[in-house]
Design an enzyme around this catalytic site. Sequence first.
Site, PDB file in Angstrom:
ATOM      1  N   ARG A  93      14.983   4.862   9.628  1.00  0.00           N
ATOM      2  CA  ARG A  93      14.540   5.364  10.939  1.00  0.00           C
ATOM      3  C   ARG A  93      15.597   6.227  11.595  1.00  0.00           C
ATOM      4  NH1 ARG A  93      12.403  -0.266  13.500  1.00  0.00           N
ATOM      5  NH2 ARG A  93      13.732  -1.128  11.910  1.00  0.00           N
ATOM      6  N   SER A 156      22.519  -2.092   7.392  1.00  0.00           N
ATOM      7  CA  SER A 156      22.306  -3.543   7.351  1.00  0.00           C
ATOM      8  C   SER A 156      22.622  -4.195   6.015  1.00  0.00           C
ATOM      9  CB  SER A 156      20.865  -3.828   7.736  1.00  0.00           C
ATOM     10  OG  SER A 156      20.612  -3.209   8.959  1.00  0.00           O
ATOM     11  N   ASP A 211      22.183  -4.569  11.669  1.00  0.00           N
ATOM     12  CA  ASP A 211      20.975  -4.514  12.509  1.00  0.00           C
ATOM     13  C   ASP A 211      20.935  -5.638  13.550  1.00  0.00           C
ATOM     14  OD1 ASP A 211      20.697  -6.333  10.466  1.00  0.00           O
ATOM     15  OD2 ASP A 211      18.795  -5.563   9.728  1.00  0.00           O
TER      16      ASP A 211
HETATM   17  C1  BGC Z   1      21.912  -8.314   5.000  1.00  0.00           C
HETATM   18  C2  BGC Z   1      22.351  -8.343   6.439  1.00  0.00           C
HETATM   19  C3  BGC Z   1      21.224  -7.857   7.323  1.00  0.00           C
HETATM   20  C4  BGC Z   1      19.990  -8.693   7.053  1.00  0.00           C
HETATM   21  C5  BGC Z   1      18.797  -8.252   7.879  1.00  0.00           C
HETATM   22  C6  BGC Z   1      20.625  -9.119   4.842  1.00  0.00           C
HETATM   23  O1  BGC Z   1      20.160  -9.042   3.527  1.00  0.00           O
HETATM   24  O2  BGC Z   1      22.910  -8.873   4.211  1.00  0.00           O
HETATM   25  O3  BGC Z   1      23.489  -7.522   6.602  1.00  0.00           O
HETATM   26  O4  BGC Z   1      21.623  -7.981   8.665  1.00  0.00           O
HETATM   27  O5  BGC Z   1      19.627  -8.605   5.704  1.00  0.00           O
HETATM   28  O6  BGC Z   1      18.447  -6.952   7.605  1.00  0.00           O
END
Ligand code: BGC
Length: 473
Positions: A93, A156, A211
């Site tokens: 996004r 993320s 995120d």
């Molecule tokens: C990642 C995190 C992320 C979460 C939600 C996980 O697989 O390791 O860094 O915040 O997913 O997206």
Amino acid sequence: MDALSNRMARLSSVADDKKLKLQEILQPLYLSEETIKRIMDTMEEQMRLATSKDEATRKKSDILMAITHVRCLLDGRENGDFLGLDLGGTNFRVVHVNLKDGVATTNTKYYSLTEEVLCGPCAGVFDFIALSIEDFLKQENLITSEQKLPLGFTFSFPSTQIALNSAILLTWTKSFKCPDGVGQDSVKLLEEAISRKSPNLPVDIVAVMSDTTSTLMAGNYLDKKCRIGVILGTGSNAAFVEHLENIEKYTGDFKEPKQVLVNVEWGCMGDGGCLDFYKTEFEKEVDQYSNHVNSFTFEKSFAGMYLGEFVRLVLVKLTNQGVLFNGQVTEELATRWKFTSGFVTEIDSDKGSDTTKTRQILEKIKVEKLATDEDVAIVREVCDFVVQRASYIVAAALAVLIRHVNLPEVTVAIDGSLYEHHPKFHNYMMELISQLNLHTQVKLILAKDGSGQGAAFAAVAGLRQKEENIVSA
Ligand code: BGC
């Protein structure tokens, strides 16, 4: 959790011998009060270890408790134009946020990453991002701007945060399987891609974050009592606002505000074995055939990427033992990952005696001709049970954060498709939280697309921190 005997009593249309078998297969998934308490104790201990100033102690924890370097939350007086990027799922996004007199106007565009890009060299992912930013800025006529737009980048994936605009990737997760990128700085990778693909892009990357951090920023803009951000989508994680003096490993300055957002990275809890006490054969099998084997243990018990597969494995076992579909496992039911969490959401959306959606899903896995009314009732009960368990597991970890934050009232901002679309996750999470008597009035709110908007907010916070020379470490 609802006792299995009560669940079986609800299945009045199902024959007793089938109910017995069903109860026997579901029993290992049942979470007693004691198990919930143990999950909470484990989480608390993991948090304590991960924030120690002693490196050897920190290594005993699976979770990161990463200091995000985001110290300031927005107070509504900020003005200007900012960009947010959100990379984590298959939809990338780009978000333009205009802040004016306490009102945030947001414009978002989605760009879909192909399977090829998700599995190819990571330069492909970052090139895709650079080109998408260019496309967005052109379409929104933002390219003419004289000044560079401050940009926040939600990335993320577990990373070691070096500075507000520098984070070293520790591992890819979810559906990203790039063979490289680990050990590299995601901001540098993006800057390189921008110089390769669109060298004149008027952007200035101020902040990179998870995120959860951006969701918390977005939630706090809406509700000042928001101190925790959670993602409950393809993957899962949480961040919260922590007092600097509570973080032993913190080495930055102690200027006001004496707080920093901490990114828990709870998805990998259990990778060292601390959650083995509740893992079932289903968790083990989900893991064995996942993209990242032997990792992200906690996440695999409930997150959107895995929940459908989890339910499928239970249904296959029930079919093999003659409880469902006349003992016949169709090819569709036998295919790993074909039963998505979206299917579980659909099934759980049927209300009362209406079974329309459940039957549509059974059609998709080609068992509709085999499925009796008894089967339909059992499939619905299995989905509800697995979802209640999943919600309780994530709520148990969240309850530890709520207790830790220790305020009379706390709002938790949650983003992610599972939380947004599943009709029961919210209620089941609240059910456990109220049973736990946390002495905090808890509100769970949906921060829709919070991770994109919040990325722009983190850029705003970053600029203020720079001005006021606030340095975290
Ligand atoms: C990642 C995190 C992320 C979460 C939600 C996980 O697989 O390791 O860094 O915040 O997913 O997206």
